[in-house]
Write a protein that holds these residues in place. Structure first.
Motif, PDB file in Angstrom:
ATOM      1  N   LYS A 211     -34.118  43.192  53.578  1.00 28.38           N
ATOM      2  CA  LYS A 211     -32.493  42.730  53.610  1.00 28.38           C
ATOM      3  C   LYS A 211     -32.207  42.764  55.221  1.00 28.38           C
ATOM      4  N   ALA A 212     -31.817  41.751  55.642  1.00 29.05           N
ATOM      5  CA  ALA A 212     -31.041  41.560  56.920  1.00 29.05           C
ATOM      6  C   ALA A 212     -29.739  41.224  56.697  1.00 29.05           C
ATOM      7  N   ARG A 213     -28.756  42.004  57.385  1.00 28.03           N
ATOM      8  CA  ARG A 213     -27.276  41.656  57.301  1.00 28.03           C
ATOM      9  C   ARG A 213     -26.941  41.359  58.745  1.00 28.03           C
ATOM     10  N   THR A 214     -26.044  40.452  58.771  1.00 30.83           N
ATOM     11  CA  THR A 214     -25.587  39.805  60.046  1.00 30.83           C
ATOM     12  C   THR A 214     -24.215  40.532  60.505  1.00 30.83           C
ATOM     13  N   TYR A 215     -23.644  40.417  61.675  1.00 36.55           N
ATOM     14  CA  TYR A 215     -22.435  40.767  62.058  1.00 36.55           C
ATOM     15  C   TYR A 215     -21.494  40.208  61.528  1.00 36.55           C
ATOM     16  N   TYR A 216     -21.624  38.847  60.721  1.00 38.38           N
ATOM     17  CA  TYR A 216     -20.320  38.168  59.811  1.00 38.38           C
ATOM     18  C   TYR A 216     -20.579  38.826  58.461  1.00 38.38           C
ATOM     19  N   GLY A 217     -21.473  39.824  58.189  1.00 35.77           N
ATOM     20  CA  GLY A 217     -21.327  40.171  56.683  1.00 35.77           C
ATOM     21  C   GLY A 217     -22.121  39.530  55.895  1.00 35.77           C
TER      22      GLY A 217
ATOM     23  N   GLY B 198     -35.012  32.837  62.227  1.00 31.87           N
ATOM     24  CA  GLY B 198     -33.803  31.926  62.370  1.00 31.87           C
ATOM     25  C   GLY B 198     -32.787  32.597  63.379  1.00 31.87           C
ATOM     26  N   SER B 199     -31.538  32.864  63.046  1.00 31.60           N
ATOM     27  CA  SER B 199     -30.616  33.485  64.016  1.00 31.60           C
ATOM     28  C   SER B 199     -30.692  34.858  64.184  1.00 31.60           C
ATOM     29  N   VAL B 200     -31.633  35.269  64.617  1.00 30.76           N
ATOM     30  CA  VAL B 200     -31.989  36.802  64.546  1.00 30.76           C
ATOM     31  C   VAL B 200     -31.111  37.526  65.626  1.00 30.76           C
ATOM     32  N   VAL B 201     -30.529  36.781  66.315  1.00 32.81           N
ATOM     33  CA  VAL B 201     -29.515  37.549  67.320  1.00 32.81           C
ATOM     34  C   VAL B 201     -28.189  37.856  66.672  1.00 32.81           C
ATOM     35  N   SER B 202     -28.056  37.406  65.357  1.00 31.81           N
ATOM     36  CA  SER B 202     -26.904  37.867  64.584  1.00 31.81           C
ATOM     37  C   SER B 202     -27.151  38.867  63.662  1.00 31.81           C
ATOM     38  N   ILE B 203     -28.346  39.377  63.664  1.00 30.58           N
ATOM     39  CA  ILE B 203     -28.564  40.413  62.706  1.00 30.58           C
ATOM     40  C   ILE B 203     -28.097  41.758  63.264  1.00 30.58           C
ATOM     41  N   ASP B 204     -27.408  42.384  62.444  1.00 29.23           N
ATOM     42  CA  ASP B 204     -26.687  43.869  62.737  1.00 29.23           C
ATOM     43  C   ASP B 204     -27.756  44.821  62.160  1.00 29.23           C
ATOM     44  N   SER B 205     -28.181  44.702  61.076  1.00 24.72           N
ATOM     45  CA  SER B 205     -29.009  45.814  60.463  1.00 24.72           C
ATOM     46  C   SER B 205     -30.003  45.152  59.911  1.00 24.72           C
ATOM     47  N   MET B 206     -31.200  46.047  59.561  1.00 21.48           N
ATOM     48  CA  MET B 206     -32.268  45.428  58.647  1.00 21.48           C
ATOM     49  C   MET B 206     -32.782  46.623  57.852  1.00 21.48           C
ATOM     50  N   GLY B 207     -33.330  46.595  56.961  1.00 19.18           N
ATOM     51  CA  GLY B 207     -33.764  47.667  56.088  1.00 19.18           C
ATOM     52  C   GLY B 207     -34.593  47.205  54.870  1.00 19.18           C
ATOM     53  N   TRP B 208     -35.091  48.276  54.060  1.00 19.06           N
ATOM     54  CA  TRP B 208     -35.850  48.128  52.980  1.00 19.06           C
ATOM     55  C   TRP B 208     -35.139  48.692  51.599  1.00 19.06           C
ATOM     56  N   TYR B 209     -35.432  47.954  50.511  1.00 15.49           N
ATOM     57  CA  TYR B 209     -34.854  48.294  49.254  1.00 15.49           C
ATOM     58  C   TYR B 209     -35.774  48.435  48.325  1.00 15.49           C
ATOM     59  N   ARG B 210     -35.566  49.093  47.269  1.00 18.81           N
ATOM     60  CA  ARG B 210     -36.700  48.507  46.158  1.00 18.81           C
ATOM     61  C   ARG B 210     -36.390  48.550  44.741  1.00 18.81           C
ATOM     62  N   GLN B 211     -36.989  48.043  43.897  1.00 16.49           N
ATOM     63  CA  GLN B 211     -36.477  48.107  42.476  1.00 16.49           C
ATOM     64  C   GLN B 211     -37.516  48.194  41.575  1.00 16.49           C
ATOM     65  N   ALA B 212     -37.760  49.234  40.950  1.00 20.57           N
ATOM     66  CA  ALA B 212     -38.731  49.584  39.798  1.00 20.57           C
ATOM     67  C   ALA B 212     -38.222  48.926  38.438  1.00 20.57           C
ATOM     68  N   PRO B 213     -39.492  48.693  37.508  1.00 21.98           N
ATOM     69  CA  PRO B 213     -38.942  48.149  36.236  1.00 21.98           C
ATOM     70  C   PRO B 213     -37.865  48.817  35.712  1.00 21.98           C
ATOM     71  N   GLY B 214     -36.625  48.238  34.979  1.00 18.81           N
ATOM     72  CA  GLY B 214     -35.682  48.907  34.504  1.00 18.81           C
ATOM     73  C   GLY B 214     -34.802  49.507  35.224  1.00 18.81           C
ATOM     74  N   ASN B 215     -34.711  49.680  36.574  1.00 17.15           N
ATOM     75  CA  ASN B 215     -34.076  50.373  37.423  1.00 17.15           C
ATOM     76  C   ASN B 215     -33.318  49.159  38.273  1.00 17.15           C
ATOM     77  N   GLN B 216     -32.010  50.115  38.697  1.00 17.99           N
ATOM     78  CA  GLN B 216     -31.263  49.110  39.820  1.00 17.99           C
ATOM     79  C   GLN B 216     -32.016  49.113  41.062  1.00 17.99           C
ATOM     80  N   ARG B 217     -31.921  48.241  41.761  1.00 18.37           N
ATOM     81  CA  ARG B 217     -32.391  48.082  43.275  1.00 18.37           C
ATOM     82  C   ARG B 217     -31.696  49.231  44.165  1.00 18.37           C
TER      83      ARG B 217
END
Length: 115
Positions: A95-101, A25-44
Motif C-alpha cells: 500500500k502506498a499512501r499520499t500526502y493527500y490521504g 506514477g506520482s511517486v513524489v506524492s507518496i508519504d508512506s509505503m508498506g506491507w499488509y497481509r490477509q490470510a484466509p478467513g482473516n482481516q487484512r
C-alpha cells in the motif's frame, strides 16, 4: 500512483522470501509505503511499513524475522522475510499512501509456507 508486488511463492518452514513493491506514477506524492497481509478467513493486517518521516513499524508477529527496506532511486520497497512459518501464509499486499490521504493498493502476491 500504481503499486505492483512481486516475489511471492511457495517456501518451506524456516525458509526465506523477498517481496518487492514497485511504485509508479506520482511517486513524489507518496508519504508512506508498506506491507499488509490477509490470510484466509482473516482481516487484512499490517506487516511492516515506512511511516511519515521514514520510521518503520512492524507487527509484533514478524519482529526480528521480517525487514522492510527501500530503494528510493527505484521507487521500490522490499520485505525480506526470514524464518517463515505456516502462520505467515497469506496474500501480501503493498500500500502506498499520499500526502493527500489517498491510498493505493496492489493486487497482492501469495506467500505459502508449507510444513
Amino acid at each position: 500512483v500504481q503499486v505492483v508486488e512481486s516475489g511471492g511463492g511457495l517456501v518451506q518452514v524456516g525458509g526465506t522470501l523477498r517481496l518487492s513493491c514497485a511504485a509508479s506514477g506520482s511517486v513524489v506524492s507518496i508519504d508512506s509505503m508498506g506491507w499488509y497481509r490477509q490470510a484466509p478467513g482473516n482481516q487484512r493486517e499490517l506487516v511492516a511499513i515506512f511511516t511519515t518521516g521514514g520510521m518503520t513499524t512492524y507487527a509484533d508477529s514478524v519482529k526480528g524475522r521480517f525487514t522492510i527496506s527501500r530503494d528510493n532511486a527505484k521507487n521500490t520497497v522490499y520485505l525480506q522475510m526470514n524464518s517463515l512459518t505456516p502462520e505467515d501464509t497469506a496474500v501480501y499486499y503493498c500500500k502506498a499512501r499520499t500526502y493527500y490521504g489517498m491510498e493505493y493498493w496492489g493486487k497482492g502476491t501469495l506467500v505459502t509456507v508449507s510444513s
